[in-house]
Design a protein around this motif. Sequence first.
Motif, PDB file in Angstrom:
ATOM      1  N   PRO A 130       1.003  -1.135   0.228  1.00 35.42           N
ATOM      2  CA  PRO A 130      -0.179  -0.734   0.247  1.00 35.42           C
ATOM      3  C   PRO A 130       0.416   1.237   0.140  1.00 35.42           C
ATOM      4  O   PRO A 130       2.152   1.400   0.031  1.00 35.42           O
ATOM      5  CB  PRO A 130      -0.872  -0.356   1.048  1.00 35.42           C
ATOM      6  CG  PRO A 130       0.315  -1.155   2.621  1.00 35.42           C
ATOM      7  CD  PRO A 130       0.461  -2.014   1.191  1.00 35.42           C
ATOM      8  N   ALA A 131       0.071   2.263  -0.024  1.00 36.50           N
ATOM      9  CA  ALA A 131       1.346   3.905  -0.104  1.00 36.50           C
ATOM     10  C   ALA A 131       1.925   3.962   1.203  1.00 36.50           C
ATOM     11  O   ALA A 131       0.769   3.881   2.503  1.00 36.50           O
ATOM     12  CB  ALA A 131       0.131   4.866  -1.106  1.00 36.50           C
ATOM     13  N   VAL A 132       2.836   4.415   0.863  1.00 37.38           N
ATOM     14  CA  VAL A 132       3.053   5.403   2.511  1.00 37.38           C
ATOM     15  C   VAL A 132       2.269   7.035   3.076  1.00 37.38           C
ATOM     16  O   VAL A 132       2.536   7.161   1.658  1.00 37.38           O
ATOM     17  CB  VAL A 132       4.896   4.933   2.278  1.00 37.38           C
ATOM     18  CG1 VAL A 132       5.518   6.357   3.265  1.00 37.38           C
ATOM     19  CG2 VAL A 132       5.373   3.826   1.820  1.00 37.38           C
ATOM     20  N   GLY A 133       2.116   6.842   3.858  1.00 36.33           N
ATOM     21  CA  GLY A 133       1.922   7.803   4.570  1.00 36.33           C
ATOM     22  C   GLY A 133       0.895   8.080   5.580  1.00 36.33           C
ATOM     23  O   GLY A 133       0.655   7.013   5.794  1.00 36.33           O
ATOM     24  N   ASN A 134       1.369   9.694   6.126  1.00 34.48           N
ATOM     25  CA  ASN A 134      -0.112   8.717   7.363  1.00 34.48           C
ATOM     26  C   ASN A 134      -1.382  10.069   7.110  1.00 34.48           C
ATOM     27  O   ASN A 134      -1.638  10.739   7.422  1.00 34.48           O
ATOM     28  CB  ASN A 134       0.876   9.586   8.267  1.00 34.48           C
ATOM     29  CG  ASN A 134      -0.050   9.879  10.188  1.00 34.48           C
ATOM     30  OD1 ASN A 134      -0.567   8.871  10.805  1.00 34.48           O
ATOM     31  ND2 ASN A 134       0.482  10.648  11.321  1.00 34.48           N
ATOM     32  N   ASN A 135      -1.753   9.152   5.874  1.00 37.43           N
ATOM     33  CA  ASN A 135      -3.560   9.812   5.910  1.00 37.43           C
ATOM     34  C   ASN A 135      -4.285   8.585   5.420  1.00 37.43           C
ATOM     35  O   ASN A 135      -4.185   7.658   5.134  1.00 37.43           O
ATOM     36  CB  ASN A 135      -3.564  10.902   4.657  1.00 37.43           C
ATOM     37  CG  ASN A 135      -2.473  10.525   3.222  1.00 37.43           C
ATOM     38  OD1 ASN A 135      -3.337   9.215   2.797  1.00 37.43           O
ATOM     39  ND2 ASN A 135      -1.209  10.900   3.482  1.00 37.43           N
ATOM     40  N   SER A 136      -5.742   9.620   5.176  1.00 34.57           N
ATOM     41  CA  SER A 136      -6.688   8.419   4.872  1.00 34.57           C
ATOM     42  C   SER A 136      -6.517   7.749   3.744  1.00 34.57           C
ATOM     43  O   SER A 136      -7.173   7.105   3.695  1.00 34.57           O
ATOM     44  CB  SER A 136      -8.433   8.881   5.401  1.00 34.57           C
ATOM     45  OG  SER A 136      -7.823   9.776   3.831  1.00 34.57           O
ATOM     46  N   ASN A 137      -5.447   8.410   2.456  1.00 36.89           N
ATOM     47  CA  ASN A 137      -5.498   7.329   1.349  1.00 36.89           C
ATOM     48  C   ASN A 137      -4.020   6.709   1.487  1.00 36.89           C
ATOM     49  O   ASN A 137      -3.750   6.506   0.018  1.00 36.89           O
ATOM     50  CB  ASN A 137      -4.872   9.169   0.773  1.00 36.89           C
ATOM     51  CG  ASN A 137      -6.873   9.517   0.075  1.00 36.89           C
ATOM     52  OD1 ASN A 137      -8.009   9.375  -0.035  1.00 36.89           O
ATOM     53  ND2 ASN A 137      -6.548  11.121  -0.059  1.00 36.89           N
ATOM     54  N   SER A 138      -3.730   6.460   2.639  1.00 37.29           N
ATOM     55  CA  SER A 138      -2.184   5.529   2.745  1.00 37.29           C
ATOM     56  C   SER A 138      -2.895   4.743   3.164  1.00 37.29           C
ATOM     57  O   SER A 138      -3.131   4.357   4.214  1.00 37.29           O
ATOM     58  CB  SER A 138      -1.072   6.702   3.024  1.00 37.29           C
ATOM     59  OG  SER A 138      -0.952   7.654   2.359  1.00 37.29           O
ATOM     60  N   GLY A 139      -1.546   2.918   3.545  1.00 40.28           N
ATOM     61  CA  GLY A 139      -1.326   2.388   3.829  1.00 40.28           C
ATOM     62  C   GLY A 139      -3.280   1.333   3.551  1.00 40.28           C
ATOM     63  O   GLY A 139      -3.315   1.041   2.183  1.00 40.28           O
ATOM     64  N   ARG A 157      -0.966   2.391   8.514  1.00 41.51           N
ATOM     65  CA  ARG A 157      -0.008   2.751   8.111  1.00 41.51           C
ATOM     66  C   ARG A 157       1.020   3.073   8.519  1.00 41.51           C
ATOM     67  O   ARG A 157       1.919   2.716   9.034  1.00 41.51           O
ATOM     68  CB  ARG A 157      -0.672   4.498   8.612  1.00 41.51           C
ATOM     69  CG  ARG A 157      -1.888   4.838   7.741  1.00 41.51           C
ATOM     70  CD  ARG A 157      -2.740   6.410   7.980  1.00 41.51           C
ATOM     71  NE  ARG A 157      -3.990   5.938   8.010  1.00 41.51           N
ATOM     72  CZ  ARG A 157      -4.880   7.745   8.964  1.00 41.51           C
ATOM     73  NH1 ARG A 157      -4.089   8.160   9.462  1.00 41.51           N
ATOM     74  NH2 ARG A 157      -6.316   7.245   8.209  1.00 41.51           N
ATOM     75  N   TYR A 158       2.197   3.248   7.462  1.00 38.09           N
ATOM     76  CA  TYR A 158       3.277   3.043   7.855  1.00 38.09           C
ATOM     77  C   TYR A 158       4.414   4.221   6.731  1.00 38.09           C
ATOM     78  O   TYR A 158       4.160   4.862   5.944  1.00 38.09           O
ATOM     79  CB  TYR A 158       4.049   1.676   6.873  1.00 38.09           C
ATOM     80  CG  TYR A 158       5.621   1.604   6.962  1.00 38.09           C
ATOM     81  CD1 TYR A 158       6.522   1.893   7.955  1.00 38.09           C
ATOM     82  CD2 TYR A 158       6.239   1.946   5.681  1.00 38.09           C
ATOM     83  CE1 TYR A 158       7.768   1.538   7.925  1.00 38.09           C
ATOM     84  CE2 TYR A 158       7.855   2.016   6.043  1.00 38.09           C
ATOM     85  CZ  TYR A 158       8.739   1.789   6.826  1.00 38.09           C
ATOM     86  OH  TYR A 158       9.788   1.816   6.829  1.00 38.09           O
ATOM     87  N   TYR A 159       4.993   5.346   7.440  1.00 41.01           N
ATOM     88  CA  TYR A 159       5.626   6.944   6.750  1.00 41.01           C
ATOM     89  C   TYR A 159       6.424   7.032   7.606  1.00 41.01           C
ATOM     90  O   TYR A 159       7.083   6.774   8.649  1.00 41.01           O
ATOM     91  CB  TYR A 159       4.112   7.738   7.553  1.00 41.01           C
ATOM     92  CG  TYR A 159       3.877   8.269   8.947  1.00 41.01           C
ATOM     93  CD1 TYR A 159       4.540   9.210   9.420  1.00 41.01           C
ATOM     94  CD2 TYR A 159       3.176   7.104   9.183  1.00 41.01           C
ATOM     95  CE1 TYR A 159       4.719   9.574  10.980  1.00 41.01           C
ATOM     96  CE2 TYR A 159       3.019   7.555  10.904  1.00 41.01           C
ATOM     97  CZ  TYR A 159       3.686   8.945  11.395  1.00 41.01           C
ATOM     98  OH  TYR A 159       3.354   8.995  12.867  1.00 41.01           O
ATOM     99  N   VAL A 160       7.003   8.681   6.645  1.00 34.77           N
ATOM    100  CA  VAL A 160       8.401   8.394   7.773  1.00 34.77           C
ATOM    101  C   VAL A 160       8.053   9.711   8.365  1.00 34.77           C
ATOM    102  O   VAL A 160       7.233  10.947   8.383  1.00 34.77           O
ATOM    103  CB  VAL A 160       8.968   9.478   6.340  1.00 34.77           C
ATOM    104  CG1 VAL A 160      10.805   9.730   6.776  1.00 34.77           C
ATOM    105  CG2 VAL A 160       9.171   8.258   5.176  1.00 34.77           C
TER     106      VAL A 160
END
Length: 222
Positions: A130-139, A157-160
């Motif tokens: 899935p997409a990386v990021g800390n938002n509802s469109n990621s993970g 979620r997984y993010y930097v």
Amino acid sequence: PSGVSLVGPTGATGATGATGPQGAQGPAGPAPAGTGIVAVNGGVLQTPAALSGDVTTSGSGLATTISNDAVTSAKILDGTIQNADLANGTGGIYKGSGSLSGNTTVTQGSNNLTFDGAGNLSKTNGTIRPAVGNNSNSGISFPLDPGGGSGDEGYLRYYVKTGEDTKLVLGTSNDLGDEIAINQAGADRMTFINELAWEPTARMLPQRWISRVQIKGSCLLE
């Protein structure tokens, strides 16, 4: 002189005589090779014949119609059918097993891709990324508000955070009663609810509520 005949000059041409009667009709010409939509019989053009097969004709105007099941894959030039030529839902999106000949990308835009039904979606080899990021469109995001209301969600979620420092978050929101549990051997071993963490086994600590669990560096719990 004696014994010599003398020829006088040619007289004027006489008037043209009347036209004679019409002669008999000649024999019919040979029939055309093969058969087709137009036929000649006895030198006379016949009424066009109807077509049959992949294309049929009907009526005096010989309106043409493509026969049912006449258009097959072998008769369609590769690359000539575009998405715009197909009605929504025509033939479904998957008709049988097959192999991809190369990398394939589906551009969704803002459109949802939904698989409806009780069957499983399986990935037998490779990974799900899935997409990386800390938002509802990621993970990975679960359906919103499963119990009604609003603002309820569960996600992974997984993010930097910064640089090469990353963070993996298993979360739920937005009520204090929303719960996260770690289940093992048929029982919840660690539960997070109401801003507290519950550790129900006496192997590590007495059963109690604790306000925060934070592990930094190496730690072994037995």
